[in-house]
Design an enzyme around this catalytic site. Sequence first.
Site, short mmCIF file in Angstrom:
data_model
loop_
_atom_site.label_atom_id
_atom_site.label_comp_id
_atom_site.label_asym_id
_atom_site.label_seq_id
_atom_site.Cartn_x
_atom_site.Cartn_y
_atom_site.Cartn_z
N GLU A 16 -3.13 2.36 -16.65
CA GLU A 16 -3.51 1.88 -15.30
C GLU A 16 -2.81 0.27 -15.04
O GLU A 16 -3.05 0.11 -13.69
CB GLU A 16 -5.03 1.85 -15.18
CG GLU A 16 -5.56 3.24 -15.15
CD GLU A 16 -6.98 3.46 -15.21
OE1 GLU A 16 -7.59 4.63 -14.74
OE2 GLU A 16 -7.66 2.68 -15.56
N ASP A 204 -7.12 14.66 -10.27
CA ASP A 204 -7.82 15.80 -10.52
C ASP A 204 -8.59 15.85 -9.47
O ASP A 204 -9.06 15.24 -8.76
CB ASP A 204 -8.07 15.99 -11.90
CG ASP A 204 -9.46 15.11 -12.22
OD1 ASP A 204 -10.59 15.62 -12.00
OD2 ASP A 204 -9.24 13.88 -12.83
#
Length: 237
Positions: A16, A204
Amino acid sequence: MASQSTIGIIGAMDVEVALLKKQMQKCGEVHTTAFSGMEFIEGVIGQTSVVVVKCGVGMVNAATCTQILIDRFGVGAVLNTGIAGSLDAAIEIGDVVVATDAVNHIMDVSNLGYAVGQTPGADTLAFPMDEKLSCAVVDAAAKIGVTTHRGRVASGDRFVCSDSEKQRITKAFDAKCCEMEGAAIANVCHLANTPCAIVRAISDKADGSSSVDYPTFEVQAAHHCAELVIHAISSLA
């Protein structure tokens, strides 16, 4: 020591913050300082002073990291970048959620009369975001063709991977996505009166398909979100 014009940027995992670190190195010299097992990297993105840090997964790590950014580095704002699971059928993998506020979906002292999600003693259930910083992200997304959604982010020390848990969070909080750090960051910023923004790319659907989707889209979504943050930060100068 950073200044009040400096933005602290927090990601939970290496994936990230990797692109952010590379961008800082392209823009000039960086300086790394370690506190509480975390590496705080000072530099610039565009012409904006930033401190980028990987906090580690979870609410305690995120809160600790945020307090260090505020106390030791004196940042003027905190931006949380990373990935999340969608709680809204209209939000697809690869889309980005820019938070309007954040809640702790694990907190539950309702047996003592508090609303679900309400921390006893806190003056709010949902911790608000800074509109200027959030709008900078939305504007940057429009310029580079990224689909964004505004809405609530739900956080907690639990990886949401069942439809029943997804429905519980959606019913209780009407959140757009779920993750594991944002509300802790927002809580600390709220207490310290420090502007905060949360930007999350969907990796997701948080509906039981995570075992398939998450490994496939984690890196792509994290990179996507970091790229958007770079564009937003660069536009602030």
